[in-house]
Motif scaffolding. Structure first.
Motif, PDB file in Angstrom:
ATOM      1  N   ALA A  10      -1.592   4.160  -0.402  1.00  0.00           N
ATOM      2  CA  ALA A  10      -2.138   2.955  -1.042  1.00  0.00           C
ATOM      3  C   ALA A  10      -1.035   2.221  -1.792  1.00  0.00           C
ATOM      4  O   ALA A  10      -0.011   2.800  -2.154  1.00  0.00           O
ATOM      5  CB  ALA A  10      -3.251   3.346  -2.001  1.00  0.00           C
ATOM      6  N   GLY A  11      -1.255   0.938  -2.029  1.00  0.00           N
ATOM      7  CA  GLY A  11      -0.340   0.151  -2.845  1.00  0.00           C
ATOM      8  C   GLY A  11       0.939  -0.254  -2.143  1.00  0.00           C
ATOM      9  O   GLY A  11       2.001  -0.245  -2.743  1.00  0.00           O
ATOM     10  N   LEU A  12       0.849  -0.658  -0.903  1.00  0.00           N
ATOM     11  CA  LEU A  12       2.033  -1.080  -0.155  1.00  0.00           C
ATOM     12  C   LEU A  12       2.267  -2.576  -0.378  1.00  0.00           C
ATOM     13  O   LEU A  12       1.370  -3.384  -0.187  1.00  0.00           O
ATOM     14  CB  LEU A  12       1.834  -0.787   1.340  1.00  0.00           C
ATOM     15  N   GLU A  13       3.470  -2.927  -0.796  1.00  0.00           N
ATOM     16  CA  GLU A  13       3.819  -4.319  -1.055  1.00  0.00           C
ATOM     17  C   GLU A  13       4.300  -4.999   0.229  1.00  0.00           C
ATOM     18  O   GLU A  13       4.677  -4.334   1.188  1.00  0.00           O
ATOM     19  CB  GLU A  13       4.913  -4.395  -2.118  1.00  0.00           C
ATOM     20  N   ALA A  14       4.322  -6.336   0.220  1.00  0.00           N
ATOM     21  CA  ALA A  14       4.791  -7.113   1.368  1.00  0.00           C
ATOM     22  C   ALA A  14       6.261  -6.810   1.648  1.00  0.00           C
ATOM     23  O   ALA A  14       7.031  -6.555   0.722  1.00  0.00           O
ATOM     24  CB  ALA A  14       4.615  -8.602   1.107  1.00  0.00           C
ATOM     25  N   PRO A  15       6.658  -6.846   2.919  1.00  0.00           N
ATOM     26  CA  PRO A  15       8.071  -6.649   3.243  1.00  0.00           C
ATOM     27  C   PRO A  15       8.912  -7.803   2.697  1.00  0.00           C
ATOM     28  O   PRO A  15       8.390  -8.877   2.388  1.00  0.00           O
ATOM     29  CB  PRO A  15       8.091  -6.616   4.772  1.00  0.00           C
ATOM     30  N   VAL A  16      10.219  -7.574   2.604  1.00  0.00           N
ATOM     31  CA  VAL A  16      11.171  -8.567   2.104  1.00  0.00           C
ATOM     32  C   VAL A  16      12.155  -8.882   3.224  1.00  0.00           C
ATOM     33  O   VAL A  16      12.698  -7.973   3.853  1.00  0.00           O
ATOM     34  CB  VAL A  16      11.927  -8.017   0.873  1.00  0.00           C
ATOM     35  N   LEU A  17      12.390 -10.156   3.458  1.00  0.00           N
ATOM     36  CA  LEU A  17      13.353 -10.582   4.472  1.00  0.00           C
ATOM     37  C   LEU A  17      14.760 -10.420   3.918  1.00  0.00           C
ATOM     38  O   LEU A  17      15.094 -10.978   2.877  1.00  0.00           O
ATOM     39  CB  LEU A  17      13.089 -12.033   4.857  1.00  0.00           C
ATOM     40  N   VAL A  90       3.758  -4.752   7.129  1.00  0.00           N
ATOM     41  CA  VAL A  90       4.129  -3.375   7.439  1.00  0.00           C
ATOM     42  C   VAL A  90       2.933  -2.468   7.164  1.00  0.00           C
ATOM     43  O   VAL A  90       2.049  -2.807   6.370  1.00  0.00           O
ATOM     44  CB  VAL A  90       5.380  -2.951   6.623  1.00  0.00           C
ATOM     45  N   GLU A  91       2.898  -1.350   7.852  1.00  0.00           N
ATOM     46  CA  GLU A  91       1.828  -0.364   7.690  1.00  0.00           C
ATOM     47  C   GLU A  91       2.478   0.991   7.421  1.00  0.00           C
ATOM     48  O   GLU A  91       3.397   1.394   8.129  1.00  0.00           O
ATOM     49  CB  GLU A  91       1.007  -0.320   8.975  1.00  0.00           C
ATOM     50  N   ALA A  92       2.015   1.670   6.371  1.00  0.00           N
ATOM     51  CA  ALA A  92       2.466   3.025   6.058  1.00  0.00           C
ATOM     52  C   ALA A  92       1.403   3.998   6.556  1.00  0.00           C
ATOM     53  O   ALA A  92       0.206   3.786   6.329  1.00  0.00           O
ATOM     54  CB  ALA A  92       2.677   3.198   4.559  1.00  0.00           C
ATOM     55  N   ILE A  93       1.832   5.070   7.214  1.00  0.00           N
ATOM     56  CA  ILE A  93       0.905   6.002   7.859  1.00  0.00           C
ATOM     57  C   ILE A  93       1.177   7.417   7.370  1.00  0.00           C
ATOM     58  O   ILE A  93       2.331   7.849   7.300  1.00  0.00           O
ATOM     59  CB  ILE A  93       1.071   5.938   9.390  1.00  0.00           C
ATOM     60  N   ASN A  94       0.107   8.133   7.021  1.00  0.00           N
ATOM     61  CA  ASN A  94       0.217   9.573   6.784  1.00  0.00           C
ATOM     62  C   ASN A  94      -0.851  10.263   7.631  1.00  0.00           C
ATOM     63  O   ASN A  94      -1.548   9.609   8.415  1.00  0.00           O
ATOM     64  CB  ASN A  94       0.138   9.939   5.290  1.00  0.00           C
ATOM     65  N   GLN A  95      -1.016  11.565   7.492  1.00  0.00           N
ATOM     66  CA  GLN A  95      -1.934  12.305   8.379  1.00  0.00           C
ATOM     67  C   GLN A  95      -3.394  11.922   8.181  1.00  0.00           C
ATOM     68  O   GLN A  95      -4.226  12.226   9.025  1.00  0.00           O
ATOM     69  CB  GLN A  95      -1.732  13.811   8.218  1.00  0.00           C
ATOM     70  N   MET A  96      -3.739  11.254   7.067  1.00  0.00           N
ATOM     71  CA  MET A  96      -5.132  10.894   6.814  1.00  0.00           C
ATOM     72  C   MET A  96      -5.464   9.453   7.172  1.00  0.00           C
ATOM     73  O   MET A  96      -6.622   9.093   7.280  1.00  0.00           O
ATOM     74  CB  MET A  96      -5.484  11.130   5.343  1.00  0.00           C
ATOM     75  N   GLY A  97      -4.453   8.588   7.330  1.00  0.00           N
ATOM     76  CA  GLY A  97      -4.751   7.193   7.651  1.00  0.00           C
ATOM     77  C   GLY A  97      -3.583   6.302   7.359  1.00  0.00           C
ATOM     78  O   GLY A  97      -2.434   6.730   7.311  1.00  0.00           O
ATOM     79  N   ALA A  98      -3.889   5.022   7.136  1.00  0.00           N
ATOM     80  CA  ALA A  98      -2.836   4.018   6.977  1.00  0.00           C
ATOM     81  C   ALA A  98      -3.264   2.953   5.986  1.00  0.00           C
ATOM     82  O   ALA A  98      -4.445   2.765   5.733  1.00  0.00           O
ATOM     83  CB  ALA A  98      -2.522   3.396   8.327  1.00  0.00           C
ATOM     84  N   VAL A  99      -2.262   2.240   5.466  1.00  0.00           N
ATOM     85  CA  VAL A  99      -2.485   1.074   4.616  1.00  0.00           C
ATOM     86  C   VAL A  99      -1.522  -0.010   5.081  1.00  0.00           C
ATOM     87  O   VAL A  99      -0.377   0.263   5.429  1.00  0.00           O
ATOM     88  CB  VAL A  99      -2.278   1.397   3.112  1.00  0.00           C
ATOM     89  N   GLN A 100      -2.014  -1.264   5.133  1.00  0.00           N
ATOM     90  CA  GLN A 100      -1.164  -2.384   5.509  1.00  0.00           C
ATOM     91  C   GLN A 100      -0.799  -3.198   4.274  1.00  0.00           C
ATOM     92  O   GLN A 100      -1.593  -3.320   3.333  1.00  0.00           O
ATOM     93  CB  GLN A 100      -1.850  -3.279   6.538  1.00  0.00           C
ATOM     94  N   SER A 101       0.383  -3.769   4.322  1.00  0.00           N
ATOM     95  CA  SER A 101       0.869  -4.614   3.223  1.00  0.00           C
ATOM     96  C   SER A 101       0.312  -6.023   3.381  1.00  0.00           C
ATOM     97  O   SER A 101      -0.161  -6.402   4.451  1.00  0.00           O
ATOM     98  CB  SER A 101       2.395  -4.679   3.272  1.00  0.00           C
ATOM     99  N   PRO A 102       0.421  -6.821   2.320  1.00  0.00           N
ATOM    100  CA  PRO A 102       0.221  -8.262   2.486  1.00  0.00           C
ATOM    101  C   PRO A 102       1.321  -8.803   3.405  1.00  0.00           C
ATOM    102  O   PRO A 102       2.337  -8.145   3.619  1.00  0.00           O
ATOM    103  CB  PRO A 102       0.373  -8.826   1.072  1.00  0.00           C
ATOM    104  N   ALA A 103       1.140  -9.996   3.906  1.00  0.00           N
ATOM    105  CA  ALA A 103       2.114 -10.587   4.819  1.00  0.00           C
ATOM    106  C   ALA A 103       3.303 -11.176   4.080  1.00  0.00           C
ATOM    107  O   ALA A 103       3.176 -11.622   2.944  1.00  0.00           O
ATOM    108  CB  ALA A 103       1.449 -11.680   5.653  1.00  0.00           C
ATOM    109  N   LEU A 104       4.441 -11.155   4.753  1.00  0.00           N
ATOM    110  CA  LEU A 104       5.654 -11.804   4.270  1.00  0.00           C
ATOM    111  C   LEU A 104       5.552 -13.251   4.653  1.00  0.00           C
ATOM    112  O   LEU A 104       5.205 -13.582   5.756  1.00  0.00           O
ATOM    113  CB  LEU A 104       6.888 -11.150   4.918  1.00  0.00           C
TER     114      LEU A 104
END
Length: 104
Positions: A10-17, A90-104
């Motif tokens: 949880a709590g994934l921030e938007a990617p940075v260019l 971006v999406e971070a994934i672990n064995q239980m699921g995933a969370v997506q960031s806001p868009a850049l």
């Protein structure tokens, strides 16, 4: 018996260019604020060139990214991307699921 209790990240921030040119771009992102109790196993990067939609459609650009930095070289096959304004998330994934960031 033993088990591992965890939740999705949880709590994934938007990617940075980091860098952009006519032939490539580089992006970076921070690790999620919470891993949910299990390590992040990989990241995926999604791309949209749909600038008009309130809810743009994203396509998987790259999966199984191990680090928090990614560089994409645009090839002839990707020439449809040249000159377009792109949105990335971006999406971070672990064995239980995933969370997506806001868009850049």
């Amino acid at each position: 018996a033993s088990f591992v209790a965890c939740l999705s990240p949880a709590g994934l921030e938007a990617p940075v260019l980091l860098d952009v040119s006519q032939t490539q771009f580089s992006v970076s992102w921070r690790q999620p604020k919470s891993y949910g109790g299990c390590s992040v196993t990989s990241y995926s990067l999604y791309l949209s060139d749909d600038q008009e939609a309130l809810s743009p459609t994203y396509s998987l650009l790259e999966s199984s990214i191990a680090s928090t930095t990614f560089q994409k070289v645009i090839s002839i096959a990707d020439s449809s991307l040249t000159g377009k304004v792109l949105r990335l998330k971006v999406e971070a994934i672990n064995q239980m699921g995933a969370v997506q960031s806001p868009a850049l």
